[in-house]
Write an enzyme that holds these catalytic residues in place. Structure first.
Site, short mmCIF file in Angstrom:
data_model
loop_
_atom_site.label_atom_id
_atom_site.label_comp_id
_atom_site.label_asym_id
_atom_site.label_seq_id
_atom_site.Cartn_x
_atom_site.Cartn_y
_atom_site.Cartn_z
N GLY A 44 0.86 -1.18 0.00
CA GLY A 44 0.00 0.00 0.00
C GLY A 44 0.89 1.24 0.00
O GLY A 44 2.08 1.16 -0.32
N SER A 286 -17.87 9.85 0.59
CA SER A 286 -16.84 10.76 1.08
C SER A 286 -17.37 11.82 2.06
O SER A 286 -18.46 12.34 1.92
CB SER A 286 -16.19 11.46 -0.11
OG SER A 286 -15.39 12.52 0.34
N ARG A 332 -15.65 13.36 12.74
CA ARG A 332 -16.24 12.05 12.46
C ARG A 332 -16.82 11.36 13.68
O ARG A 332 -17.92 10.83 13.63
CB ARG A 332 -15.17 11.14 11.85
CG ARG A 332 -14.80 11.58 10.48
CD ARG A 332 -13.74 10.70 9.89
NE ARG A 332 -13.47 11.17 8.52
CZ ARG A 332 -12.56 10.65 7.72
NH1 ARG A 332 -11.83 9.64 8.14
NH2 ARG A 332 -12.39 11.12 6.51
N GLU A 427 -0.95 2.36 8.39
CA GLU A 427 -2.05 2.09 9.32
C GLU A 427 -1.72 0.96 10.30
O GLU A 427 -2.33 0.85 11.36
CB GLU A 427 -3.33 1.76 8.52
CG GLU A 427 -4.59 1.80 9.35
CD GLU A 427 -5.88 1.63 8.54
OE1 GLU A 427 -5.88 1.90 7.32
OE2 GLU A 427 -6.89 1.22 9.13
C1 LIG Z 1 -12.79 3.57 1.64
C2 LIG Z 1 -11.65 4.30 2.29
C3 LIG Z 1 -11.41 5.64 2.00
C4 LIG Z 1 -10.36 6.33 2.59
N1 LIG Z 1 -10.14 7.65 2.27
C5 LIG Z 1 -9.08 8.29 2.80
C6 LIG Z 1 -8.77 9.64 2.44
O1 LIG Z 1 -9.47 10.26 1.63
N2 LIG Z 1 -7.69 10.23 2.99
C7 LIG Z 1 -6.87 9.57 3.86
O2 LIG Z 1 -5.89 10.15 4.30
N3 LIG Z 1 -7.14 8.29 4.22
C8 LIG Z 1 -8.21 7.63 3.71
N4 LIG Z 1 -8.46 6.34 4.08
C9 LIG Z 1 -7.50 5.63 4.94
C10 LIG Z 1 -6.29 5.21 4.15
O3 LIG Z 1 -6.66 4.88 2.84
C11 LIG Z 1 -5.56 4.01 4.75
O4 LIG Z 1 -5.39 4.18 6.10
C12 LIG Z 1 -4.18 3.86 4.13
O5 LIG Z 1 -4.27 3.89 2.72
C13 LIG Z 1 -3.50 2.59 4.59
O6 LIG Z 1 -2.31 2.41 3.87
P1 LIG Z 1 -1.30 1.27 4.27
O7 LIG Z 1 -0.19 1.34 3.30
O8 LIG Z 1 -0.98 1.37 5.70
O9 LIG Z 1 -2.12 -0.10 4.09
P2 LIG Z 1 -2.92 -0.72 2.85
O10 LIG Z 1 -3.04 0.17 1.71
O11 LIG Z 1 -4.16 -1.33 3.42
O12 LIG Z 1 -1.97 -1.89 2.37
C14 LIG Z 1 -1.80 -3.07 3.07
C15 LIG Z 1 -0.85 -3.93 2.28
O13 LIG Z 1 -0.46 -5.03 3.07
C16 LIG Z 1 -0.66 -6.24 2.38
N5 LIG Z 1 -0.97 -7.25 3.38
C17 LIG Z 1 -1.86 -7.19 4.39
N6 LIG Z 1 -1.80 -8.30 5.12
C18 LIG Z 1 -0.84 -9.07 4.58
C19 LIG Z 1 -0.31 -10.34 4.90
N7 LIG Z 1 -0.73 -11.04 5.96
N8 LIG Z 1 0.66 -10.84 4.10
C20 LIG Z 1 1.12 -10.15 3.02
N9 LIG Z 1 0.66 -8.94 2.70
C21 LIG Z 1 -0.31 -8.41 3.47
C22 LIG Z 1 -1.75 -5.97 1.39
O14 LIG Z 1 -1.63 -6.86 0.32
C23 LIG Z 1 -1.45 -4.53 1.01
O15 LIG Z 1 -0.47 -4.51 0.00
C24 LIG Z 1 -9.53 5.65 3.50
C25 LIG Z 1 -9.76 4.31 3.79
C26 LIG Z 1 -10.81 3.63 3.21
C27 LIG Z 1 -11.04 2.20 3.58
#
Ligand SMILES: Cc1cc2nc3c(=O)[nH]c(=O)nc-3n(C[C@H](O)[C@H](O)[C@H](O)COP(=O)(O)OP(=O)(O)OC[C@H]3O[C@@H](n4cnc5c(N)ncnc54)[C@H](O)[C@@H]3O)c2cc1C
Ligand code: FES
Lengths: 642, 258
Positions: A44, A286, A332, A427
């Site tokens: 992500g 949104s 929120r 996250e």
């Molecule tokens: C619908 C929605 C809208 C949002 N809108 C906003 C916004 O407008 N602005 C904002 O700031 N935030 C927003 N958020 C929050 C934000 O998108 C997320 O908090 C953020 O993108 C998380 O990024 P990340 O890289 O931590 O995790 P993620 O993008 O969730 O990536 C997780 C990664 O880990 C991998 N993974 C997970 N478990 C395993 C495992 N056991 N083994 C191997 N790989 C694994 C997955 O394949 C993925 O690649 C939104 C969230 C949602 C759900």
């Protein structure tokens, strides 16, 4: 397990901590970097950014995700935008203001030093993304545009239509792809991490399962970074993607990593309500809609009339009534709770009375349909395609839904967990949002962690600790692989008469009722009674088909649910332990006379860091260590949005 | 409502597949197409049969995971929608529905409705980026970009990489997918230094995978859930011709036609 927590917060004034720290960090000689292997789990925003940046620096990186391509990580779904203290609007924004808004928005339960660094780095993120070709919205003069988001009085949110997360992720994915082509990063898609290898107190690799073939293998490394996202799916229904899980962070917890504030979860006020038993996930509408939509319910409980037949005088615009100065743009947690309060009191609308109206009629009258269409066209279409109702002619029905998790693996200022060599970013960690995250701040945090923090701090760790030196012939490798393999075998052998989803729904409903938008001690105790019973039913009654040696989504789901079942208990324990209300954690016993969250700074101004003690009578037991939060730069105050 | 589903079942790439019939009762018109498959899978599991494997994750039309041909159309009957956004009220009560995986030489079937789309990732790896290391970026507002330019680039950048374009094309061509990325980057000031080199490398990679060539059927545009226009294919072709001409003039391959 109790921890000796050292957050490693650099000394000196807040605004100089990060630059001083960067100078103090040890460096790895460029020629030596390729001798180090860094494992990044997740692709992500946090994972892709970290993997790409570490690859550029010359480390030997291995990156993992469970989807069939890194571009599909759930960051892709973020709609609204990303904050940055650029002050392009000349409306008084600054790093300091973004820092302050984030600390206050989080209800004073985050670490000052980390949040300040986040605000500082926010400006670099926008530069980086624009250079990658991220097509942020622009003004006619060709410069970058901004929009407003909740919890702030300045306009600092950058966006790419309603697809900001997608565009930021594609930017990070392109940087990652470039490193894959240059062979600094090897990418392992459709691969799920199932355990962390910890030997002699240091993280030295991970055990994974190839989701296409079922093959279990170990990847050894000198450091491991978990960027595996949040755990909102503990509620079964959430706005997260179906595959989002707690497995990676929970497995790390089981190996000795501290888990901080698991009960801090965010319930988003504007989601499309569930339409029945078949519902498999919830869709966010949104936050930006609240700029022009007015939220109301009928004044009379159980009023079944069509919304257009309910005259103005018989409508209760409860947010405007309760929070006259922020109105429909209250933060929120407050907006969500207010909706729940009305629905619980019998004023809700739609199926099961679980919905409130978000009405655009006034705005359409004032601005014309065309303007509304320009602003929200794609969201209106999405709403119509899901519900079959036309929001231009009748109000939307919305209801709060689990959306984001502020809790996560405890990390120090370097984003390292309590296990040396194991880092957490995005996250998956707990660091920056306290008890409530402001809109558009998660994307910012994921990218700050991935592009600008982890690449430095991992270098320091490697320079100090040297290579792991563990060979693949070490006994611990085979034994952990066996353990993971046995677990898969056990899951595949389950031959009961219920499906994984039906048990997950059961857990989700319980968590939503007892550990959701509002909580109380009796309910939490009840949940703690019931979760073990559900877990028992899971192991006794679930049926898993197929084998472990092939693509088998049934096994994948069962494994994730098994971890959610263990984790859910810790969430309730944490919620029960925190005898105060703050941000998204609302304990009914602790509220002001007019129903607002009542913090208790004397006793609870800390991050609750849980560690696994052991098992007693088949149940996991946990210890609490507290990281006191000290506020030297902001004044602890009661949040008010009235 | 009632439904008769014919779903493609294939145990693995090595084994032959077939349509299998499933009769469904009491399907809610409010459920999504994937929720119907969820329901069917729950029934299959309880009967001890293996559920249907299909890719899905976000279930809101943005991750590009879901990938099914429904009654002969990638993502089904509703234009500008992915499979996960398709709701049953778009079908008649008692309808017969055929469900099969993307069919293309470059997307081999893994199991049931799951195909291998890693060829898409390799196309991006061959040049679908701007070479900028973390930390080296100039101030974001130092290069103004006209609103119309950014909007046209954004229209191309909305591609979710699902592969419906390839599945819809009689030749199994990846031209729309590749052109969308080439145009997105090629339209922006930041993308200029590598513009011609990029198109050569990406088109070359596209040809190395088992994608067919584009013969302007336009089926891809019809099937694209994000409505990406085939005008980007023309843009790609123009850049490709300029780049090839320059390569002919300069045998070392360095591009000077900027
Ligand atoms: C619908 C929605 C809208 C949002 N809108 C906003 C916004 O407008 N602005 C904002 O700031 N935030 C927003 N958020 C929050 C934000 O998108 C997320 O908090 C953020 O993108 C998380 O990024 P990340 O890289 O931590 O995790 P993620 O993008 O969730 O990536 C997780 C990664 O880990 C991998 N993974 C997970 N478990 C395993 C495992 N056991 N083994 C191997 N790989 C694994 C997955 O394949 C993925 O690649 C939104 C969230 C949602 C759900
Ligand atoms: S499941 Fe993500 S686009 Fe359909």
């Amino acid at each position: 397990m109790q921890f000796q927590l050292d957050a490693k917060i650099p000394s000196g004034p807040l605004d100089r901590k990060w630059s001083k720290h960067k100078f103090d960090l040890k460096l790895v000689n460029p020629a030596n970097k390729r001798k180090y292997t860094v494992i990044v789990v997740g692709s992500g925003l946090a994972g892709a950014a970290a993997a790409a940046s570490l690859g550029e620096l010359g480390y030997n990186v291995r990156c993992f995700c469970y989807q069939d391509s890194p571009r599909r990580a759930h960051s892709v779904a973020a709609q609204g935008g990303i904050n940055a203290a650029k002050n392009y609007r000349n409306d008084g924004d600054s790093v300091w203001r973004l820092f302050y808004d984030t600390i206050k928005g989080g209800d004073f339960r985050a670490r000052e030093s980390n949040v300040y660094r986040l605000a500082e780095l926010s400006v670099n993120i926008i530069d980086q993304c624009v250079a990658q070709g991220v097509p942020f919205a622009r003004e006619y003069g060709g410069l970058l545009a901004n929009r407003s988001f909740g919890g702030a009085q300045v306009s600092r949110t950058f966006y790419a239509r309603g697809q900001t997360g997608q565009q930021l992720l594609l930017g990070a994915y392109s940087a990652l792809s470039r490193q894959i082509a240059q062979k600094t990063v090897s990418m392992h898609t459709a691969t799920e991490m199932l355990d962390v290898l910890v030997v002699d107190g240091r993280a030295r690799g991970i055990v994974v399962r190839d989701l296409r073939t079922g093959r279990i293998s170990t990847h050894l490394g000198d450091a491991v970074v978990l960027c595996t996202g949040g755990y909102s799916n503990v509620f079964f229904l959430s706005t997260n993607a179906k595959g989002c899980n707690v497995t990676a962070t929970w497995r790390a917890y089981r190996r000795g990593a501290g888990f901080a504030n698991p009960c801090f979860t965010q319930i988003h006020p504007t989601c499309i309500p569930s339409s029945g038993e078949h519902q498999s996930k919830l869709t966010l509408m949104s936050e930006s809609l609240r700029n022009d939509g007015r939220i109301w319910v009928p004044k009379q409980a159980g009023d079944k009339r069509h919304p257009s037949d309910i005259p103005e005088s018989e409508r209760d615009y409860y947010l405007e009534r309760r929070y006259p100065s922020f109105g429909n743009l209250s933060p929120r947690d407050i907006a969500s709770r207010a909706a729940k309060e009305r629905c619980d009191a019998g004023f809700g609308v739609g199926p099961g009375g679980l919905g409130v109206y978000l009405d655009f009629a006034d705005s359409i009258k004032r601005l014309g349909r065309k303007v509304i269409e320009e602003r929200y066209g794609n969201l209106f279409e999405m709403y119509e395609s899901i519900t079959g109702e036309d929001p231009y002619t009748e109000p939307m029905r919305i209801y709060p839904a689990p959306h984001y998790t502020m809790g996560g693996l405890w990390v120090d200022y370097n984003l390292m967990t309590t296990i040396p060599g194991l880092f957490a970013a995005g996250e998956a960690n707990f660091s920056d949002h306290g008890a409530n995250r402001l809109g558009a701040s998660a994307l910012m945090q994921g990218l700050a962690d991935g592009y600008f923090v982890v690449p430095y701090t991992i270098g320091d760790y490697l320079a100090r600790s040297g290579p792991s030196g563990l060979g693949s012939d070490h006994a611990a490798v085979a034994s952990l692989e066996r353990e993971v393999g046995d677990r898969i075998k056990k899951l595949v052998s389950l031959n009961g008469n219920r499906t994984v989803d039906s048990i997950h729904r059961e857990l989700g409903r319980l968590m939503w009722d007892k550990c959701g938008m509002s909580r109380n001690a009796a309910g939490l105790r009840e949940a703690l009674q019931k979760i073990p019973a559900i877990a028992e039913r899971f192991w006794r009654e679930v049926r898993v088909t197929g084998s472990g040696e092939e693509l088998n989504q049934c096994v994948e789901k069962a494994g994730r649910l098994a971890d959610f079942l263990e984790f859910a208990e810790l969430m309730c324990i944490d919620a029960l332990e925190r005898n105060e209300s703050c941000g998204g954690h609302f304990r009914e016993e602790y509220q002001t006379p007019d129903g607002e969250a009542l913090r208790n700074d004397n006793e609870y101004c800390y991050a609750a860091v849980w560690g696994l003690r052991g098992t007693e009578g088949g149940r996991l037991t946990h210890d609490l260590t507290k990281e006191p939060l000290t506020f030297e730069n902001v004044h602890l105050a009661q949040r008010s949005y009235k | 409502m009632k439904l008769t589903l014919y779903v493609w079942r294939q145990k693995s790439a090595a084994q032959e597949g077939e349509f299998r019939r499933y009769d469904m009762q009491e399907v809610s018109p409010d459920s999504s197409f994937l929720e119907v498959l969820d329901l069917l899978n729950e029934q299959l599991i309880l009967k001890g049969e293996e559920p249907i494997e299909f890719e899905h994750d976000c279930r809101e039309g943005i991750c590009g995971c879901c990938s099914m041909v429904i009654n002969g159309r990638p993502h089904g009957p509703k234009k500008l929608h992915t499979t996960c956004q398709l709701h049953m009220r778009n079908f008649e009560d008692g309808a017969t529905v055929y469900v099969e995986p993307w069919r293309a030489a470059a997307f081999p079937v893994v199991k049931d409705l799951v195909v291998d789309r890693s060829s898409f990732d390799r196309i991006i790896q061959s040049g679908g980026y701007i070479s900028v290391n973390t930390g080296s970026a100039p101030e974001a507002n130092s290069v103004p970009i006209g609103k119309e330019v950014i909007d046209t680039a954004m229209d191309a950048a909305t591609c979710i990489g699902c592969g419906a374009c390839v599945a819809a094309c009689p030749n199994g061509s990846a031209a729309l997918f590749t052109a969308a990325k080439i145009s997105h980057l090629g339209l922006l000031a930041q993308g200029q230094p590598e513009r011609y080199d990029r198109v050569l490398r990406m088109v070359d990679q596209m040809d190395k995978e088992l994608f067919g060539s584009c013969t302007n059927h336009g089926e891809c545009q019809e099937a694209c859930p994000k409505g990406i226009s085939i005008k980007y294919i023309s843009m790609m072709n123009r850049d490709f011709i300029r780049a090839t001409a320059a390569r002919v003039m300069d045998p070392k391959g360095a591009m000077k036609a900027q």
